[in-house]
Motif scaffolding. Structure first.
Motif, PDB file in Angstrom:
ATOM      1  N   SER A   1       0.760  -1.280   0.055  1.00 19.48           N
ATOM      2  CA  SER A   1      -0.088   0.062   0.047  1.00 19.48           C
ATOM      3  C   SER A   1       1.025   1.331   0.123  1.00 19.48           C
ATOM      4  O   SER A   1       0.381   2.191  -0.660  1.00 19.48           O
ATOM      5  CB  SER A   1      -0.938   0.003   1.268  1.00 19.48           C
ATOM      6  OG  SER A   1      -0.070   0.198   2.372  1.00 19.48           O
ATOM      7  N   ILE A   2       2.013   1.046   0.522  1.00 18.20           N
ATOM      8  CA  ILE A   2       2.865   2.539   0.828  1.00 18.20           C
ATOM      9  C   ILE A   2       3.653   2.425  -0.672  1.00 18.20           C
ATOM     10  O   ILE A   2       3.705   3.699  -1.092  1.00 18.20           O
ATOM     11  CB  ILE A   2       4.106   2.082   1.674  1.00 18.20           C
ATOM     12  CG1 ILE A   2       3.641   2.031   3.158  1.00 18.20           C
ATOM     13  CG2 ILE A   2       5.133   3.164   1.576  1.00 18.20           C
ATOM     14  CD1 ILE A   2       2.721   3.140   3.662  1.00 18.20           C
ATOM     15  N   GLN A   3       3.913   1.342  -1.251  1.00 21.86           N
ATOM     16  CA  GLN A   3       4.275   1.471  -2.679  1.00 21.86           C
ATOM     17  C   GLN A   3       3.264   2.212  -3.764  1.00 21.86           C
ATOM     18  O   GLN A   3       3.629   3.177  -4.224  1.00 21.86           O
ATOM     19  CB  GLN A   3       4.621   0.106  -3.282  1.00 21.86           C
ATOM     20  CG  GLN A   3       4.984   0.197  -4.812  1.00 21.86           C
ATOM     21  CD  GLN A   3       6.686   0.343  -5.120  1.00 21.86           C
ATOM     22  OE1 GLN A   3       7.294   0.057  -4.501  1.00 21.86           O
ATOM     23  NE2 GLN A   3       6.653   1.152  -5.971  1.00 21.86           N
ATOM     24  N   GLN A   4       1.973   1.780  -3.608  1.00 19.11           N
ATOM     25  CA  GLN A   4       0.884   2.532  -4.098  1.00 19.11           C
ATOM     26  C   GLN A   4       0.886   3.776  -4.260  1.00 19.11           C
ATOM     27  O   GLN A   4       0.575   4.648  -5.054  1.00 19.11           O
ATOM     28  CB  GLN A   4      -0.254   1.603  -4.091  1.00 19.11           C
ATOM     29  CG  GLN A   4      -0.277   0.221  -4.755  1.00 19.11           C
ATOM     30  CD  GLN A   4      -1.507  -0.579  -4.169  1.00 19.11           C
ATOM     31  OE1 GLN A   4      -2.537  -0.153  -3.356  1.00 19.11           O
ATOM     32  NE2 GLN A   4      -1.582  -1.758  -4.845  1.00 19.11           N
TER      33      GLN A   4
ATOM     34  N   ALA B   1       5.691   7.140   2.049  1.00 21.44           N
ATOM     35  CA  ALA B   1       5.627   6.942   0.697  1.00 21.44           C
ATOM     36  C   ALA B   1       6.801   8.016   0.198  1.00 21.44           C
ATOM     37  O   ALA B   1       7.336   7.837  -0.725  1.00 21.44           O
ATOM     38  CB  ALA B   1       4.148   7.256   0.182  1.00 21.44           C
ATOM     39  N   LEU B   2       6.864   9.204   0.811  1.00 20.72           N
ATOM     40  CA  LEU B   2       7.832  10.247   0.304  1.00 20.72           C
ATOM     41  C   LEU B   2       9.114   9.767   0.632  1.00 20.72           C
ATOM     42  O   LEU B   2       9.940  10.089  -0.246  1.00 20.72           O
ATOM     43  CB  LEU B   2       7.361  11.427   1.244  1.00 20.72           C
ATOM     44  CG  LEU B   2       6.388  12.305   0.717  1.00 20.72           C
ATOM     45  CD1 LEU B   2       6.079  13.448   1.799  1.00 20.72           C
ATOM     46  CD2 LEU B   2       6.318  12.819  -0.573  1.00 20.72           C
ATOM     47  N   ARG B   3       9.370   9.068   1.668  1.00 18.34           N
ATOM     48  CA  ARG B   3      10.811   8.475   1.819  1.00 18.34           C
ATOM     49  C   ARG B   3      11.153   7.493   0.912  1.00 18.34           C
ATOM     50  O   ARG B   3      12.353   7.239   0.445  1.00 18.34           O
ATOM     51  CB  ARG B   3      11.087   8.066   3.422  1.00 18.34           C
ATOM     52  CG  ARG B   3      10.731   9.163   4.287  1.00 18.34           C
ATOM     53  CD  ARG B   3      11.075   8.736   5.813  1.00 18.34           C
ATOM     54  NE  ARG B   3      11.288   9.763   6.772  1.00 18.34           N
ATOM     55  CZ  ARG B   3      11.395   9.711   7.956  1.00 18.34           C
ATOM     56  NH1 ARG B   3      11.359   8.559   8.481  1.00 18.34           N
ATOM     57  NH2 ARG B   3      11.603  10.780   8.842  1.00 18.34           N
TER      58      ARG B   3
ATOM     59  N   ALA C   1       1.399   7.148  -6.560  1.00 17.29           N
ATOM     60  CA  ALA C   1       0.375   8.168  -6.882  1.00 17.29           C
ATOM     61  C   ALA C   1       0.959   9.553  -6.508  1.00 17.29           C
ATOM     62  O   ALA C   1       0.450  10.610  -7.313  1.00 17.29           O
ATOM     63  CB  ALA C   1      -0.995   7.834  -5.845  1.00 17.29           C
ATOM     64  N   ILE C   2       1.569   9.577  -5.448  1.00 16.13           N
ATOM     65  CA  ILE C   2       2.317  11.118  -5.068  1.00 16.13           C
ATOM     66  C   ILE C   2       3.260  11.492  -6.346  1.00 16.13           C
ATOM     67  O   ILE C   2       3.138  12.362  -6.674  1.00 16.13           O
ATOM     68  CB  ILE C   2       2.904  11.018  -3.751  1.00 16.13           C
ATOM     69  CG1 ILE C   2       1.951  10.740  -2.571  1.00 16.13           C
ATOM     70  CG2 ILE C   2       3.869  12.217  -3.499  1.00 16.13           C
ATOM     71  CD1 ILE C   2       2.625  10.754  -1.388  1.00 16.13           C
TER      72      ILE C   2
ATOM     73  N   GLY D   1       1.390  14.588  -7.145  1.00 18.54           N
ATOM     74  CA  GLY D   1       2.143  15.404  -6.081  1.00 18.54           C
ATOM     75  C   GLY D   1       1.357  15.185  -4.828  1.00 18.54           C
ATOM     76  O   GLY D   1       0.426  14.227  -4.767  1.00 18.54           O
ATOM     77  N   LEU D   2       1.599  15.648  -3.601  1.00 17.13           N
ATOM     78  CA  LEU D   2       1.144  15.475  -2.341  1.00 17.13           C
ATOM     79  C   LEU D   2      -0.040  16.346  -2.329  1.00 17.13           C
ATOM     80  O   LEU D   2       0.062  17.500  -2.194  1.00 17.13           O
ATOM     81  CB  LEU D   2       2.003  16.009  -1.227  1.00 17.13           C
ATOM     82  CG  LEU D   2       1.733  15.468   0.169  1.00 17.13           C
ATOM     83  CD1 LEU D   2       1.672  14.058   0.315  1.00 17.13           C
ATOM     84  CD2 LEU D   2       2.892  16.160   1.157  1.00 17.13           C
TER      85      LEU D   2
END
Length: 368
Positions: free
Chosen positions: A64-67, A102-104, A71-72, A76-77
């Motif tokens: 889910s973090i990968q997905q 996700a950003l990391r 998306a980001i 974007g955020l």
């Protein structure tokens, strides 16, 4: 939360004498000032610390973090994270743990594509809604409220219950309001239905600590715990004593323990629904651990046990169905579900079940 505390200091003391309505008004006024203590700032991703009190952390899986990262990267955020600035220059995360993870991940991809570190990296900084001057209690309130508003019922019952319970406790402690006012404010901040809110708040109000502990350690489910809410505290103690005896008698056998606990809980839940004879039913709770076998021929015992099991399952199904048919809201919800989903029909399944039950009854009745 300097302005929040300042506002609180201006409210007259003697809060015990305030009505629930005034308590709720006081809480809503105070909470409405939260955003005045924040500003949007761009901060280094590496200075953000994950909150050790976030009850939902364990629910975030790698996929889910990968997905979310993908998306980001595309869009974007879309929603800012929320942090609390500490005196040492670090930022404690209050909302957006999945987004930061996700950003990391995106940051790691950038660094791997630029081993020399000469490029400007897009994901090294993130815009955040930043609080200053918050105490730990206020941080917890914002953390839990964010999870309740964003995650809602996406977690398991244990996580949701723990989050709501802590949130209500902290609202009471921070703003010196009664439980009813805290619950009313909670209802105003969530998308949960009134019946769902009632289930989770009833858990705290009606159950003694020992029963709550059975739920928290996995001995009973959330639904089983809620079925005991109508019992008085003294009656719940009888249940606790019976469960403790069942656990002792199971001697470490988890399958046997589950069987014993289910028998006792079913009987206690049945007693909770009774208006007459409840005391007598609860007095026999320990008999449910190993039901007495009447003096019958040995070969008849297994048959009678199977028959009792079938009857008990039938009674449970009919009880579950009666809860649906007695609620117009649940019936309307089922109608909408049936109309929206073309994969099978609830009505057809129920008709088939009724037909099979009728055929079985005829076979038994005719001695075939």
């Amino acid at each position: 939360m300097g302005k929040l505390d300042k506002l609180k200091s201006q409210i007259p003391q003697g809060s015990q004498e305030l009505s629930t309505k005034n308590h709720l008004a006081k809480t809503e006024i105070a909470m409405s000032f939260q955003n005045e203590g924040t500003e949007l700032t761009r901060i280094l991703l590496r200075n953000i610390e994950f909150n050790p009190h976030n009850l939902w952390s364990c629910n975030d899986d790698d996929e889910s973090i990968q997905q979310l990262a993908d998306a980001i990267e595309r869009n974007g955020l879309l929603h800012n994270i929320v942090v609390s600035q500490r005196e040492d220059g670090t930022f404690m995360l209050l909302s957006g743990e999945r987004r930061v993870k996700a950003l990391r991940l995106l940051q790691k991809r950038e660094q791997e594509s630029d081993p020399t570190g000469q490029k400007a990296h897009k994901w090294d900084r993130v815009q955040a809604q930043t609080y200053t001057g918050l105490d730990e209690l206020s941080e917890l309130i914002i953390l839990d409220e964010a999870n309740i508003m964003v995650r809602g019922l996406s977690g398991d019952a244990k996580t949701i219950q723990a989050c709501i319970s802590r949130y209500l406790d902290n609202l009471q402690a921070k703003f010196q309001v009664d439980r009813r006012a805290a619950e009313a404010y909670f209802k105003s901040r969530t998308q949960m239905t009134d019946s769902t809110v009632q289930r989770y708040t009833q858990f705290d109000k009606s159950l003694i600590d020992d029963v709550k502990e059975f739920f928290q350690n996995g001995t009973i489910s959330h639904a089983q715990a809620l079925s005991l809410c109508p019992l008085e505290p003294s009656e719940q103690i009888l249940y606790v004593n019976a469960i403790n005896k069942a656990i002792q008698m199971s001697n470490g056998d988890k399958a046997l323990e589950h069987t014993y606990v289910t028998r006792i809980t079913d009987r206690a839940a049945q007693a909770a629904r009774m208006t007459n004879g409840r005391e007598a039913e609860l007095a026999r709770l320990e008999e449910a651990i190993i039901p007495p076998v009447h003096a019958k021929p040995a070969g008849d015992v297994a048959v009678r046990t199977q028959k009792a099991t079938l009857i008990r399952k039938y009674e449970k199904v009919t009880f579950d169905l009666s809860k649906i048919t007695s609620s117009k809201r649940r019936l309307n919800s089922l109608r909408k579900m049936d109309a929206a989903d073309g994969d099978g029909s609830i009505v057809e399944s129920l008709d088939k079940l009724a037909k099979e039950a009728a055929e079985l009854a005829d076979l038994l009745r005719n001695g075939q």
